[in-house]
Motif scaffolding. Structure first.
Motif, PDB file in Angstrom:
ATOM      1  N   MET A  96       0.846  -1.210   0.000  1.00  9.50           N
ATOM      2  CA  MET A  96       0.000   0.000   0.000  1.00  9.50           C
ATOM      3  C   MET A  96       0.869   1.244   0.000  1.00  9.50           C
ATOM      4  N   ASN A  97       0.358   2.298  -0.611  1.00 13.33           N
ATOM      5  CA  ASN A  97       1.042   3.588  -0.493  1.00 13.33           C
ATOM      6  C   ASN A  97       0.574   4.277   0.789  1.00 13.33           C
ATOM      7  N   GLU A  98       1.195   5.420   1.068  1.00  8.71           N
ATOM      8  CA  GLU A  98       0.917   6.132   2.325  1.00  8.71           C
ATOM      9  C   GLU A  98      -0.567   6.478   2.499  1.00  8.71           C
ATOM     10  N   GLU A  99      -1.189   6.980   1.438  1.00  2.00           N
ATOM     11  CA  GLU A  99      -2.588   7.419   1.558  1.00  2.00           C
ATOM     12  C   GLU A  99      -3.501   6.250   1.918  1.00  2.00           C
ATOM     13  N   THR A 100      -3.266   5.124   1.232  1.00  2.51           N
ATOM     14  CA  THR A 100      -4.096   3.955   1.522  1.00  2.51           C
ATOM     15  C   THR A 100      -3.858   3.486   2.945  1.00  2.51           C
ATOM     16  N   LEU A 101      -2.604   3.418   3.308  1.00  2.00           N
ATOM     17  CA  LEU A 101      -2.217   2.945   4.624  1.00  2.00           C
ATOM     18  C   LEU A 101      -2.905   3.750   5.731  1.00  2.00           C
TER      19      LEU A 101
END
Ligand SMILES: Nc1ncnc2c1ncn2[C@@H]1O[C@H](COP(=O)(O)OP(=O)(O)O)[C@@H](O)[C@H]1O
Ligand SMILES: [Mg+2]
Length: 369
Positions: free
Chosen positions: A169-174
């Protein structure tokens, strides 16, 4: 939980009255098969009710000692069904893992949700999901990296880790994974991790997630190691052998806002040799109790009632008489109820709907032989 709550009270009336009628029949009665069918159907309806509540992460709270390794072993066939063929499932389970206090159905749900997500993150490629367990000393620094950490104490925790080498996952999803309805999937519902979080919260645990795009994801669940002193004064009645001739004497204070539940439960209690005083809500319960706290052998208390709920009522009667035996009847609660009974733990739980045998075993466990 509202409808399931009502359903469960109705089922308590249906199942209980059918069992009582069966108990009154003569051996050769031709009515018996019909009653057996009503009882079986009510049992199935109760199962369905439970499934709806498991899905929403609410409702059941049969807290018992749980070994997460055994829970994973039991769930494995189901897990293999829910992951695709290109996914390898491996386990690193610590030998002699300490127990945790928890609800097996809910914890199974947690494992399922994490594994399904991991499998979906791997998609059509070949990949591996690793499930690990162990005990770890968790300190402040580690807790700070977790969700749900604020009030947790440093100390020994059982951990359960689900790791995958999927898309990551990228930061936003995380940052949003635990938000209800947050999903990045075309057909996703975004409820899997929200339920996981709710269940972990209910178990006084914490959860940590680390992930990077393209490099897989690890979810780590921390649950407090079970204290040696049992949470309940006795293990749950279920574990005990049936003792159909057990009888009791004394007076039980029966508290439930639903007339159908009160009448059928009162009859079951009388059949066991007990006197019954009824109250229709927490307020009435306290009025009865104050008149003579010592006259009650036990209190049978519904959890979800208007005005003064079971939890507050329990606190108050324990204040009036600390050693009183209280069995909590669980319909379904809005919050993950039980697990909030920190100071005032009930002496036993009785899951609705129940049969006369269940009530008897639960009383026997609490009152002793
Ligand atoms: N193991 C994982 N690897 C990558 N992304 C994940 C993983 N688990 C969860 N996610 C992300 O978190 C989102 C929310 O998950 P979840 O609450 O289970 O809902 P859903 O699976 O229905 O989307 C997913 O859509 C996905 O973007
Ligand atoms: Mg999911």
């Amino acid at each position: 939980g509202g409808i399931a709550h009502d359903f469960n009270n109705l089922l308590t009336g249906i199942l209980g009255n059918a069992c009582l009628s069966r108990g009154e029949l003569s051996g050769d009665s031709t009515i018996r098969p019909y009653l057996d069918r009503i009882i079986a159907s009510a049992g199935r309806a109760a199962e369905l009710c439970k499934q709806m509540l498991d899905y929403s992460g609410k409702g059941r709270f049969i807290v018992q000692p749980i070994n997460l390794n055994s829970l994973i072993h039991e769930t494995t066939p189901l897990l293999e069904l829910s992951t695709s063929k290109n996914v390898t499932l491996t386990a690193h389970l610590a030998p002699q893992l300490a127990d945790v206090d928890g609800d097996p159905t809910q914890l199974r749900q947690v494992v399922m949700n994490l594994i399904i997500n991991a499998s979906e993150a791997i998609g059509d490629r070949n990949g591996t999901i690793t499930v690990s367990t162990g005990v770890r000393h968790v300190d402040r620094a580690c807790l700070r990296q977790c969700h749900l950490c604020p009030d947790l104490a440093e100390g020994l925790y059982v951990f359960l880790e689900v790791s995958d080498d999927g898309c990551g996952m990228n930061e936003e999803t995380l940052a949003r994974v635990f938000d209800p309805f947050f999903t990045t999937k075309f057909t996703g519902r975004g409820l899997g991790l929200a339920a996981v979080l709710g269940i972990v919260r209910g178990h006084h645990g914490a959860i940590k997630v680390t992930s990077a795009s393209g490099r897989g994801t690890t979810f780590t669940l921390f649950l407090p190691v079970r204290e040696k002193a049992p949470a309940l004064s006795k293990p749950l009645a279920k574990a005990q052998p049936a003792e159909p001739t057990w009888r009791a004497n004394g007076t039980v204070l029966l508290v439930d806002d639903e007339e159908a539940v009160r009448s059928v439960t009162a009859r079951m209690l009388k059949n066991l040799g007990l006197e019954v005083v009824q109250a229709t809500n927490g307020q009435e319960c306290l009025e009865q109790f104050r008149v003579g706290p010592e006259r009650f052998t036990a209190v049978l208390l519904d959890l979800t009632m208007p005005h003064l709920n079971g939890q507050s009522t329990l606190r108050e009667i324990r204040r009036l008489r600390p050693d009183v035996r209280v069995i909590l009847m669980s319909g379904f609660s809005k919050e993950n109820a039980s697990l909030q009974f920190d100071q005032d733990r009930p002496s036993g739980f009785l899951q609705k709907p129940f049969k006369p045998d269940d009530l008897r075993e639960s009383l026997r466990a609490v009152l002793g032989d």
